[in-house]
Each structure stands twice: as structure tokens, then as C-alpha cells.
Design a protein around this motif. Sequence first.
Motif, PDB file in Angstrom:
ATOM      1  N   GLY A  19       0.798  -1.214   0.000  1.00 36.31           N
ATOM      2  CA  GLY A  19       0.000   0.000   0.000  1.00 36.31           C
ATOM      3  C   GLY A  19       0.829   1.260   0.000  1.00 36.31           C
ATOM      4  N   PHE A  51      -2.694   2.801 -10.446  1.00 36.66           N
ATOM      5  CA  PHE A  51      -3.059   3.217  -9.086  1.00 36.66           C
ATOM      6  C   PHE A  51      -3.780   4.561  -9.119  1.00 36.66           C
ATOM      7  CE2 PHE A  51       0.794   0.668  -7.927  1.00 36.66           C
ATOM      8  CZ  PHE A  51       0.182  -0.213  -7.047  1.00 36.66           C
ATOM      9  N   GLU A  52      -4.731   4.720  -8.198  1.00 39.16           N
ATOM     10  CA  GLU A  52      -5.228   6.034  -7.821  1.00 39.16           C
ATOM     11  C   GLU A  52      -4.380   6.469  -6.635  1.00 39.16           C
ATOM     12  OE1 GLU A  52      -7.331   7.754  -9.348  1.00 39.16           O
ATOM     13  OE2 GLU A  52      -8.440   6.346 -10.620  1.00 39.16           O
ATOM     14  N   GLN A  57      -2.319   7.032   0.566  1.00 37.89           N
ATOM     15  CA  GLN A  57      -2.331   5.624   0.166  1.00 37.89           C
ATOM     16  C   GLN A  57      -2.384   5.471  -1.348  1.00 37.89           C
ATOM     17  OE1 GLN A  57      -5.897   3.773   1.640  1.00 37.89           O
ATOM     18  NE2 GLN A  57      -7.249   5.087   0.480  1.00 37.89           N
ATOM     19  N   ARG A  59      -4.353   3.154  -4.239  1.00 37.90           N
ATOM     20  CA  ARG A  59      -5.517   2.294  -4.426  1.00 37.90           C
ATOM     21  C   ARG A  59      -5.514   1.793  -5.859  1.00 37.90           C
ATOM     22  NH1 ARG A  59     -10.730   2.872  -6.115  1.00 37.90           N
ATOM     23  NH2 ARG A  59     -10.483   5.127  -6.388  1.00 37.90           N
ATOM     24  N   ARG A  65      -5.877  -3.956 -10.809  1.00 33.12           N
ATOM     25  CA  ARG A  65      -6.196  -5.256 -10.204  1.00 33.12           C
ATOM     26  C   ARG A  65      -6.009  -6.386 -11.207  1.00 33.12           C
ATOM     27  NH1 ARG A  65      -9.716  -2.149  -6.985  1.00 33.12           N
ATOM     28  NH2 ARG A  65     -11.285  -1.961  -8.620  1.00 33.12           N
TER      29      ARG A  65
END
Length: 313
Positions: A19, A51-52, A57, A59, A65
Motif C-alpha cells: 500500500g 493506481f489512484e 495511500q 488504491r 487489479r
Amino acid sequence: MATDRLGDMRLFVEAAALGSLTAAGRKLALSPAAASARLIKLEAALRTKLFERTTRQLRLTDEGRFYLQQCAIALAAIDEAEAGLQASQQEVRGKVRISASADFGRHLLNDWLEAFSRQHPQVKVALTLSDSMSNLVQDDVDLAIRFGALRDSSLVARHLAPNWRVLCASPDYLARHGEPQTPADLARHQFIVLVTGAGPLNTFHFRVDGQARDHTVAMEQAWETNDGALARAWALAGHGIARKTIWDAADDIREGRLKVLLSEFSVREAGVYALLHGTHYRSPRVRVLLDFLVERFSHATDELLHDIEAPRL
């Protein structure tokens, strides 16, 4: 290829697991700036945002994914090939890091690891005992033995053995307080409760006349500990009713030191699992340990549980 795609894939997988891109870079000996630059180049090469990003963090996007699943397969295949070559050329060696619950670790696993060490003297063991669920990435664990269903789909789960939990108490306790005949009778009894990092395990599940029933122990009235071995010792000493896995309680039940309660109302549970990283599973020492544990659990299931009734519901 202008970029080290394999290295970028490893960075991406580590960032998704931790993360944190900074933490992933640190693990791979990259500065935060270098890690960020490599991820930007990877996304540019793929023409996809993986990723965002926020200040707190990372995400995964939907595309991220999907790419993570494919990277895991590709990296696992590469690691398996390399591990196979290494295993064929040299003796299994190195340190294997294991996590297990406290009572099981002291009661059975320690003896098994002694036998494993005699078979593979060049393998060193680091054993962490905790009744809280390990984070394999953060705790740097190769293999965790856990009683229950797999919750993290990024891990590899290998079923090792059946398992169920029992409510049990010493004959001394039952002589003083009586034996509960239905779950409703538990309201007048004393309890020993295991407390984990996720909170107290003080709710018990039953099936009564085909319907689900729960009993929650009031913690102000309970003996509580974060150590499963101590919880069993307190049950043996007569301080109350404890909930134990059958693996921890089987010897005491067979020898009459503990008695199973309300077995006809018990429910089936998930078994014992080895949880591993997809990549760690491929290292020779982890693979050899897993094969050893599969064999040990098979023998122990026949020896320890053959004459103890499992829940039917």
C-alpha cells in the motif's frame, strides 16, 4: 526493451501489497524518487493507470487489479523456474519464517519443527507465535498456519487438515457449576476468553433446531488473555469454559482433563490452512517445509482426531 519490465512488475506487486510505493522501493533498494519514476514509466508503457494516488495511500484501479493478477502468475512462474534450478544444484538451506497460534505452536508445531530440522539441518527456523492474524508482508513471514477461512485473496492457501472448535471445561469446574445442556444454559456459566488484535473472541455460534443461535460472553465476567496456551491452562485449572480448536484440546479431551460441551449444537468450520505468498511458496526451503507439514498433519489427523466426533451440522 528500454525499461526493466520484470523489475517494474516486482515493484508494482510490492507496492500493491504494502500500500506504499515508498515502502516497496525501500524493500527493493530504490529511492522514493526512483520508485516513483519507474512506476510512471510502467504506466506510460502500458498506457494504463494502475493506481489512484493520494497523499496517504495507493488504491488499485480496475486495470491495476487485473494487471496484478497477471503479474503474480508471471513472477511465480519465473521464481518457480529459478527455484527448481537452485534446488537441483544445492542442498536446501536458509531461514524460513513461520507464524502460528500460540497453543498450537508450543503444543505440536515445535516438536514437528525439531523433526524437520533433523531432516534439513541447513534450514534455520524463525517462529512467531501469536493468536492474532499475521500480515505476511508487514511481518516478513514466509508461511502462516491458521485455523479458519482465507480472507486475503492475494495469498496462496493450502488446506492442511480438518478443524473444529469446541467448548470445553475441566471435570472440577463442571462438578462445581454443573454441565450446560443447551446453549441457553451458558448464561449462568463462567468463561475464559481469548483476545486477539481484532478483539475478544467472545461470541459462540450454534445450531438449535436448524436455526442459528449465538451466545456472547460478557467480558466483565470473564477471564481473558491473548495467549491460547494460557487459556487452555486456565480451563484445566477450572476457571471456566474455554473455546479451543480441536487440535489444541484433543489430548486433554482424550485423557479426561477436559470435557467437550454442547457438541450436538456445534457447527462446521473451515479447516487448518497454510497461507503463503505466491512467490515465497516457490523457494525450495518453503516448499520443502510445506510438503513436510502436509505429511505431518495427515498423520496427526489419523492419530489425534480419529476417535473424536466432528460436528455434523
